[in-house]
Structures are given as structure tokens and as C-alpha cells.
Write an enzyme that holds these catalytic residues in place. Structure first.
Site, PDB file in Angstrom:
ATOM      1  N   TYR A 101       0.332  11.247 -45.398  1.00  0.00           N
ATOM      2  CA  TYR A 101      -0.319  10.714 -44.199  1.00  0.00           C
ATOM      3  C   TYR A 101       0.747  10.491 -43.141  1.00  0.00           C
ATOM      4  O   TYR A 101       1.806   9.921 -43.442  1.00  0.00           O
ATOM      5  CB  TYR A 101      -1.002   9.373 -44.525  1.00  0.00           C
ATOM      6  N   GLU A 189      -3.400  11.160 -35.655  1.00  0.00           N
ATOM      7  CA  GLU A 189      -3.300  11.016 -37.104  1.00  0.00           C
ATOM      8  C   GLU A 189      -3.463  12.371 -37.789  1.00  0.00           C
ATOM      9  O   GLU A 189      -4.279  13.179 -37.355  1.00  0.00           O
ATOM     10  CB  GLU A 189      -4.452  10.100 -37.524  1.00  0.00           C
TER      11      GLU A 189
END
Lengths: 383, 289
Positions: A101, A189
Site C-alpha cells: 500500500y 492512493e
């Protein structure tokens, strides 16, 4: 404002972040042609702006044409958590060994941007943050200088990313920060950032949310917003009128001025046993036509059985509000739903004189006005 | 007594020649605020109702001894206007403008660590010391001089609560609207500290709303450092997660931070009663006095 996945991926790819080959399609033939061109296996992904698309059946893998046809049939036209799916992204399926991530957001407590890296990608990062906060490395950035290269490296090493990948992942993170800054992002993101079997990283998903207040200097993104628009019909109408509007599930319509006071009016509707149908803030200094538009908005919601109009004038003037209410209601032969009005603050007395009391119920206090509107809505329920 | 603003405050209005700036500069002067100058690039040498306009804030300070700025500059230029106010070493800058890009405010936030100037706002109604001076857009006529300090993230909600107080004959020392944006200058904690140290302030009203963790931090601060009784109100109990309720800062995140429940609990734990209605807030204050 949220970009669609395909839009965000384009923005990321243009900046040099590796993304899988993909194509947008809106019918089954389009999906098959795209899959043929990209080569099987492919992922077929609904382009709607809700989280958890995979679990809800909005993302499917296809190994061959038959599976692609089945997946396209199932996903195109489906109702995904209230959103109609009219487009899918057909994407090269990535053979991965690991999911990371990376993300950039504004830490409002610190008033600073923060870069985040975790080796626990592929799942909801907010859940990771709650259950295992140490699994996310965070690095605050001084917005006047931007993210220093060492900060990207530090976040990557702190997160425990495989050292062979550190260079590539910190490069992606640096690029992501620069994009976030350049495009006035609120969140940027990549989850997951996939690690392939030959140790390359590739952005399998892309999230880019943009600060609505900065769209005036982001013309390209503002254009994408038009493409990305969707969602509730009433919310689109509110956009046209320029209202801050949120649709809720109840039957007591609410119109007011100022976010805090409108929220309070919603809370009072709930407190007195009713259910708010919406949040509608007409903003400061609304003139008569804007007030009339607000009533039109709330009457357009079929759930609404009564309306409470609560204005505390600072820069908004009671006489203008009264004029707007009269204008809006006088055009009806019969008032669609009962309207309760409470005016206070600037020019409220002038407003009361102007207000046509044959068309509305007037109350002196916020509490009384809300209770009356809730009663009206309940009477309808009982009938 | 009062905090931050009184009859001696010397005000420069940035953006005084614009529609909003001109209207509210007049309203402030009518209320009794000592507006000594305006600052608008390119408009130096003009005047608004006799108030001289300068091209820069620096000139307004140099020529008219301004110590406080009120900013009515459109959002695209407001970040720059705040920097100008901070870099001119004023005592106080009050940014009324709504809709300033958050990244601009992050840069302002950094500059605030390098200056002694206090910022209030942006996206706020300003502040008022009843009977003396108001800085911003609050309707002066609902306020009354007295002993209650008030701090709030929302404009019209402040008016609602003040109205309840004034109608009961309870006046205010100073009322401060700190603004509804995610990044703001003066926080609840800063305002609470000012009121705690003001001998005239005998009770404090704090109006918060959903989003962020400022109310929770304020509750912890009250627990440790505030002896003056505080009554609270939190707007947004019925707000669904993920939806921005008007203010850029008023949003309950997907992970559940910023909820009304968490704020109310934090305040209750710090001994602060939280009203279910604005009238109940006034009830609590009445009991304190």
C-alpha cells in the site's frame, strides 16, 4: 471530487507510475475486443465510485472469451450498492507475489501532508490502521519544500518493504506525492501496489480524490469531473443550483443557512422523533430566487412529507427569504407539502410582515418549528 | 474585559473594494469597529467611506498603524492575502473567505509556526466583543456585553446559541468563530486558553461539529487546564459517514473518526455537559452563573 479508477490510472500512468495495460468498455463486444487486444487473462472491473467493488461482485477475472462474456454480462448494467454500472475497465491480470500500500493524504490534525506505506496492501487500509497501526509507516511532509527523497526511502524502509524493492517503491511514492501536490489532491492512493514474480511493482488500483475548492486551477480534472459525475439525481440537481445538499432517508425536508445550523436542525428533527430527508444549506446572503430553488429541490424528493425552513440571518436577510418562499409557493394551486418557517436575525420582522401566512406555518423558535414539521410528517404516515 | 479584540483594535480590511469587503467594512464601522485602512493591490489612493485604501498591508501598517487585518479576498487569492498579513507582523489576522484550497492552508499553517501573528479562520464569521468591536460578518444586534465566552466552528449556529443567551439576559465577553475548514489558525484549545485567562469570562460555550479530532483534544485540555465552567454543543449527530456536510471540515471519515458520539463522550468525560438542543446549552450556562 473522486476520479474514476480509469481516470486516476491515466493520471498516474502519465506521470510514469507503472500500471497494467487496460481499456475502457461499455458493452460486451467492447469488452471482448479489449480483452483480445490485451491478452488473457484479464480483470473486468466496474467503474463506479464505491469501495468494496470486488466483494460486491463488481470485479471478475476472465481466463478466456467465454468467461469474459459471462463477466461482462454480469457486471454491465448491474446495480452496485445503488450505482448503475455502465462502464468497465478491462485490464491485464497481474501475476503477483505480494501486495503493498502507498498513499498520500492531508493529516488535518497536524495540518501537514502525510505519506504512508504498508506491506499489508490489498485490504481496506482503514481496517489495517485500526487493527495494526504499526503496520503503516507514516512520514509527515513540510508542504513548503515537498517530500525529500530520503523521506520516501525512510517510509519504505520503516514499513519493512523488501530491500530489493525499496528503490522502485520509493520512486512510486515520490511520484505520487508530486502528483498529489500538483493536482491539489486530497487523497492519492495505490492499493494494492502489486509486486510481480520478477520483482517489479505495478499499480493495480488507483485512487485520486481532488480538493473541490481547488478545481478552479485544475481545468483538466474539472473536465474529468463532468465525466465522473453520477450518483443521485437530486444531488446532481443540487450541483446545478450550487447548493450544499446531502440526501438522507427520512421524510422531513430541511432548508437552512450555514452548515452548523443546518446540521443542528437535522439533529433536532431526529431528537423530536422525526427523520431528516436531507441536508440543504442555501449558504450566506441567499436572495429570493435561491430560496425558491431550495424549495423546488426539497419538493423534488418524493420522500418528503413536510419541510422546515430555518433561517438565522447574518448576511442573509429575512425579507429576501420571505419573498423567495412566497414566490415559490404562490405558483402552486395547492401547496405540495406543508412548510414550517422560522426566521431570526437580520430583518426577521420585515420578513414576517412579507411572509404569506396562508401558505406556511410560522413558528418563533427553532425547537417549535422542528417539532411542528415532524408532526406534519407523522400525520401523513398515519393516514 | 475581552479577548483578542476591543475598542482600541485598529483594523485594515484586505479586499475592502470588493462587494463583500465593502459591505462588511461598513457594517463593522457602524458597529463601532475602528477600521483605519483598506488594502487592495492596484487600488491604493482610493477610499471607501473615507477609509484610505493602500496597495499593500505593509503600507496600511506604516501609514495608519493597523494592528489587525480582516480578510475578504476571493478563495483563489486568499492564501496569498493571509501570507501578506502574517508577514507584516500584525497582532491578528481574521480570514472570512470560504473555499480556500486545503494545500494553500497547509502552507499557511507552516508559516504560522514562524510568526507571532494569530490567525482566526478561514471560513469563519469572525469575532466580536459586544459593544466594542466586531471583526467579520456577525450580526452585531444579537450580541450583548456580559460574562460568557463563546467559541464555535460554525457561524449561524453561534448566532442561534447567542440569541438564546441574550434573550435570557446573559451577555458575552467575546464570541469567536474559528471556522469550518480542516486546517484553521486558532483552535478550540487556543480560544479556551484565552477565555480561561480572562478574568471577566465566567463561563464558556464551545460549539463543535463532526469531523477531525479538535473537540476531543479540547476536551482533554479542559480536563487538565480549564477551571472556568464549559458547556458544549456538537452538531452533526445524524450525519452519515463519508458525506461532507457543507463545511469542508465537517465529515465523518469511513473509519469512523470524527463522529458526534466520540466528541460528546470526550466532553462529558471532561465534565462538560453537552446540550441536546441549543436551548439546553443556554440552560447549562444559566446554571453556571
Amino acid at each position: 471530487m473522486k476520479l474514476h479508477e480509469y481516470q486516476a490510472k491515466q493520471v498516474f500512468a502519465d506521470a510514469g507510475i507503472p500500471t497494467p495495460e487496460s481499456k475502457l468498455a461499455s458493452d460486451v463486444d467492447g469488452v471482448l475486443a479489449a480483452a483480445e487486444e490485451i491478452g488473457y487473462p484479464v480483470a473486468i472491473k466496474a467503474q463506479v465510485q464505491v469501495g468494496g467493488r470486488g466483494k460486491a461482485g463488481g470485479i471478475k477475472l476472465a481466463e478466456d472469451e467465454e468467461e469474459a462474456r459471462e463477466a461482462a454480462d454480469a457486471i454491465l448494467g448491474m446495480d452496485l450498492k445503488g450505482y448503475y454500472v455502465d462502464r468497465v475497465l478491462v485490464e491485464q491480470a497481474v501475476d503477483f507475489t505480494d501486495e503493498l500500500y502507498v498513499g498520500i493524504t492531508m493529516d488535518r490534525g497536524e495540518g501537514k501532508p502525510v505519506a504512508m506505506v504498508s506491506t499489508k496492501g490489498g485490504v481496506n487500509i482503514e481496517e489495517v490502521a485500526e487493527e495494526d497501526p504499526d503496520a503503516i509507516a507514516r512520514e509527515h511532509v513540510d508542504p513548503s519544500f515537498g517530500m525529500m527523497p530520503y523521506q520516501a526511502r525512510k517510509a519504505v524502509y520503516d514499513a519493512g518493504v523488501d530491500r530489493d524493492l525499496a528503490r522502485d517503491v520509493s520512486s512510486v511514492l515520490s511520484t505520487l506525492y508530486d502528483l498529489w501536490e500538483e493536482k491539489d489532491g486530497s487523497d492519492a492512493e495505490i492499493n494494492p501496489l502489486m509486486v510481480t514474480s520478477d520483482d517489479e511493482v505495478i499499480a493495480a488500483d488507483a485512487v485520486m480524490n481532488v480538493d473541490e475548492d481547488a478545481l478552479f486551477r485544475q481545468p483538466e480534472l474539472a473536465e474529468m469531473e463532468e465525466e465522473a459525475a453520477g450518483g443521485d439525481e437530486l444531488e446532481q440537481k443540487a450541483d446545478e443550483y450550487g447548493f450544499d445538499y446531502v440526501r438522507l432517508e427520512g421524510n422531513t425536508g430541511i432548508i437552512g443557512n450555514g452548515a452548523g445550523l443546518v446540521m443542528t436542525t437535522l439533529d433536532l428533527v431526529d431528537y423530536y422523533g422525526g427523520e431528516p430527508a436531507n441536508f440543504l444549506d442555501v449558504g450566506g446572503g441567499a436572495k429570493a430566487d435561491r430560496i425558491a430553488n431550495a424549495l423546488d429541490m426539497v419538493f423534488s424528493d418524493d420522500n418528503v412529507e413536510s419541510v422546515v425552513f430555518n433561517i438565522f440571518g447574518g448576511i442573509t436577510r429575512g425579507d429576501e427569504v420571505a419573498k423567495g418562499i412566497n414566490e415559490a409557493l404562490e405558483q402552486f394551486d395547492e401547496i405540495p407539502k406543508p412548510v414550517v418557517v422560522r426566521l431570526a436575525g437580520t430583518n426577521w420582522e420585515e420578513g414576517m410582515e412579507i411572509l404569506n401566512e396562508d401558505l406556511v406555518t410560522v413558528e418563533q423558535t427553532l425547537e417549535d418549528a422542528v417539532q411542528r414539521a415532524v408532526e406534519y410528517a407523522e400525520e401523513v404516515n398515519e393516514q | 474585559m475581552s479577548v483578542l479584540v476591543d475598542e482600541d483594535t485598529r483594523v485594515v480590511v484586505q479586499g475592502i473594494t470588493g462587494g463583500e469587503g465593502k459591505f462588511h467594512a461598513r457594517q463593522m464601522m457602524e458597529y463601532g469597529t475602528n477600521v483605519v485602512a483598506g488594502a487592495v493591490p492596484g487600488k491604493g489612493g482610493q477610499d471607501v467611506d473615507g477609509v484610505p485604501v493602500y496597495d499593500t498591508v505593509d503600507q496600511a501598517v506604516e501609514e495608519e498603524d493597523a494592528d489587525t487585518s480582516v480578510i475578504f479576498v476571493p478563495p483563489a487569492f486568499a492564501g496569498d492575502a493571509i501570507f501578506e498579513a502574517l508577514d507584516t507582523d500584525l497582532d491578528l489576522a481574521v480570514a472570512i473567505t470560504e473555499g480556500i484550497p486545503t494545500q494553500d492552508m497547509a502552507k499557511v499553517n507552516k508559516r504560522l509556526t514562524e510568526t507571532d501573528t494569530r490567525l482566526i479562520g478561514p471560513n469563519c464569521p469572525g469575532l466580536i466583543t459586544p459593544g466594542e468591536s466586531k471583526l467579520g460578518i456577525l450580526p452585531g444586534n444579537i450580541f450583548e456585553s456580559g460574562n460568557v465566552g463563546l467559541v464555535s466552528r460554525s457561524g449561524t449556529l453561534t448566532y442561534q446559541v447567542v440569541d438564546s443567551l441574550t434573550q435570557r439576559g446573559i451577555g458575552q465577553t467575546t464570541a469567536i468563530g474559528i471556522g469550518g475548514d480542516p486546517i484553521i489558525g486558532t483552535s478550540f484549545i487556543d480560544a479556551l486558553e484565552l477565555f480561561e485567562n480572562d478574568p471577566e469570562t465566567e463561563a464558556i460555550v464551545m460549539c463543535g461539529e463532526i469531523g477531525g479530532e479538535d473537540e476531543e483534544q479540547a476536551a482533554a485540555f479542559i480536563d487538565e487546564h480549564v477551571d472556568t465552567p464549559v458547556a458544549g454543543f456538537i452538531a452533526g449527530r445524524t450525519a452519515p459517514p463519508g458525506k461532507r456536510m457543507g463545511h469542508a471540515g465537517a465529515i465523518v471519515s469511513g473509519s469512523g473518526t470524527g463522529t458526534a458520539e466520540s466528541k460528546i463522550n470526550a466532553l462529558n468525560d471532561a465534565g462538560v455537559p453537552v446540550g441536546d438542543t441549543p436551548e439546553e446549552v443556554a440552560d447549562h450556562i444559566e446554571e453556571f452563573l
